[in-house]
Design a protein around this motif. Structure first.
Motif, short mmCIF file in Angstrom:
data_model
loop_
_atom_site.label_atom_id
_atom_site.label_comp_id
_atom_site.label_asym_id
_atom_site.label_seq_id
_atom_site.Cartn_x
_atom_site.Cartn_y
_atom_site.Cartn_z
N ASP A 192 -0.27 22.91 45.22
CA ASP A 192 1.29 23.26 45.42
C ASP A 192 1.70 22.03 44.41
N TYR A 193 1.32 20.85 44.44
CA TYR A 193 2.18 19.69 43.84
C TYR A 193 2.16 19.94 42.21
N LYS A 194 1.00 20.43 41.79
CA LYS A 194 0.76 20.76 40.20
C LYS A 194 1.80 21.98 40.08
N LYS A 195 1.90 22.86 40.87
CA LYS A 195 2.83 24.03 40.67
C LYS A 195 4.39 23.76 40.69
N ARG A 196 4.53 22.62 41.44
CA ARG A 196 5.95 22.22 41.49
C ARG A 196 6.06 21.11 40.45
N ASN A 197 5.27 20.61 39.79
CA ASN A 197 5.28 19.36 38.70
C ASN A 197 4.20 19.44 37.98
N PRO A 198 4.13 20.80 36.94
CA PRO A 198 3.19 20.89 35.73
C PRO A 198 2.91 19.84 35.12
N GLY A 199 3.90 18.81 34.93
CA GLY A 199 3.54 17.78 34.03
C GLY A 199 2.90 16.36 34.56
N ALA A 200 2.68 16.60 35.67
CA ALA A 200 2.09 15.54 36.76
C ALA A 200 0.66 15.26 35.90
N LYS A 201 0.49 13.92 35.74
CA LYS A 201 -0.67 13.36 35.08
C LYS A 201 -1.90 12.99 36.09
N ILE A 202 -2.33 14.14 36.86
CA ILE A 202 -3.31 13.84 37.74
C ILE A 202 -4.51 14.83 37.82
N LYS A 203 -5.53 14.81 38.05
CA LYS A 203 -6.67 15.60 37.86
C LYS A 203 -7.83 15.69 39.16
N ILE A 204 -8.27 16.66 39.60
CA ILE A 204 -9.23 16.55 40.64
C ILE A 204 -10.55 16.30 39.91
N VAL A 205 -11.36 15.20 40.48
CA VAL A 205 -12.85 15.01 39.75
C VAL A 205 -13.70 15.25 40.74
N ALA A 206 -13.61 15.43 42.04
CA ALA A 206 -14.62 15.69 42.95
C ALA A 206 -14.08 16.63 44.12
N VAL A 207 -14.80 17.28 44.81
CA VAL A 207 -14.67 18.00 45.82
C VAL A 207 -15.56 17.85 47.02
N ASP A 208 -15.05 17.57 48.24
CA ASP A 208 -16.09 17.18 49.47
C ASP A 208 -16.40 18.45 49.98
#
Length: 259
Positions: A192-208
């Protein structure tokens, strides 16, 4: 139906419907005509305030639809996460609807409805971070999280120093600013955050995926109310059958988040 949120009205109704916990809360809820729902109001897209200041979100619409099917009105009572669940103990509200993860620890003290969200905790870092690639890499590093949340405890369990925050967006702000190394948070909140902020400089590196039940959330209630639990489950089942759940889910996530 719009949720009740005038501060004066909330205070008045809270005083009117305050009642001692009964053998089963459903009878008291129907007698009062109000389902008191504890929620954060700061956890988008589940529960937050829009630009006009209105309380909204996936869980707000789910809670409103549940109340309608029980035959009462919803009264949303906002509280910070650290004291949110404890509000059930002092009868501040009848249920907590706030993407509350289903865990064995909580089951000892509380009851849940059937699960209505399926998700996973994810490890989020800044886009240029090349040193944190797994949960094991959190050892000795700083993670921004609400300390008492499942994801906060997960970060701590992997050796992170948990830097307290009040919610997802504050955690992300600290990650992007380089003040912490990571945050462990919910995959749906990230999408949701990436949808609202497509320029956000974050990424997912692992899933629990360490525990099946920790990928699900339910409505949290006090123990000793089997009729209330059954009514919640019936309402959720009706919402899936008539398409209400799918409509709300598509609105906030673009897909059915129960699957």
């Amino acid at each position: 139906m719009k949720p009740i949120r005038s501060l004066a009205m909330v205070a008045l109704l809270h005083a009117i419907v305050a009642h001692p916990a009964s053998a089963d809360d459903l009878a008291q809820i129907r007698a009062s005509g109000i389902l008191r729902i504890g929620t954060e109001g700061t956890y988008a897209p589940f529960t937050y305030h829009d630009d006009a200041g209105r309380l909204t979100g996936f869980d707000i619409e789910i809670g409103t639809a549940i109340a309608q099917r029980i035959g009462v009105k919803p009264l949303f009572i906002e509280s910070k996460w650290d004291g949110l669940i404890a509000g059930l103990d002092i009868n501040r509200y009848d249920a907590v609807i706030n993407d509350v993860a289903i865990t064995d620890e909580r089951k000892h003290k509380y009851d849940y409805s059937d699960a209505y969200i399926t998700s996973h905790a994810v490890l989020i870092v800044a886009s240029d971070n090349t040193t944190v690639k797994s949960f094991d890499d959190l050892k000795g590093r700083k993670a921004a999280n609400t300390p008492t949340s499942h994801v906060g405890r997960l970060a701590a369990a992997h050796g992170a120093e948990v830097i307290p925050t009040q919610g997802f967006e504050e955690s992300i702000d600290l990650v992007e600013a380089g003040r912490v190394d990571a945050t462990v948070n919910d995959t749906l909140s990230f999408l949701d955050y990436k949808k609202r902020n497509p320029g956000a400089k974050i990424k997912i590196v692992a899933v629990d995926t360490s525990a099946d039940d920790r990928g699900q959330a339910g409505v949290l209630i006090r123990k000793g109310s089997p009729k209330l639990r059954a009514a919640l489950n019936e309402a959720l089942a009706e919402m899936r059958k008539d398409g209400t759940y799918q409509r709300i889910s598509q609105k906030y996530f673009g897909r059915d988040v129960f699957r």
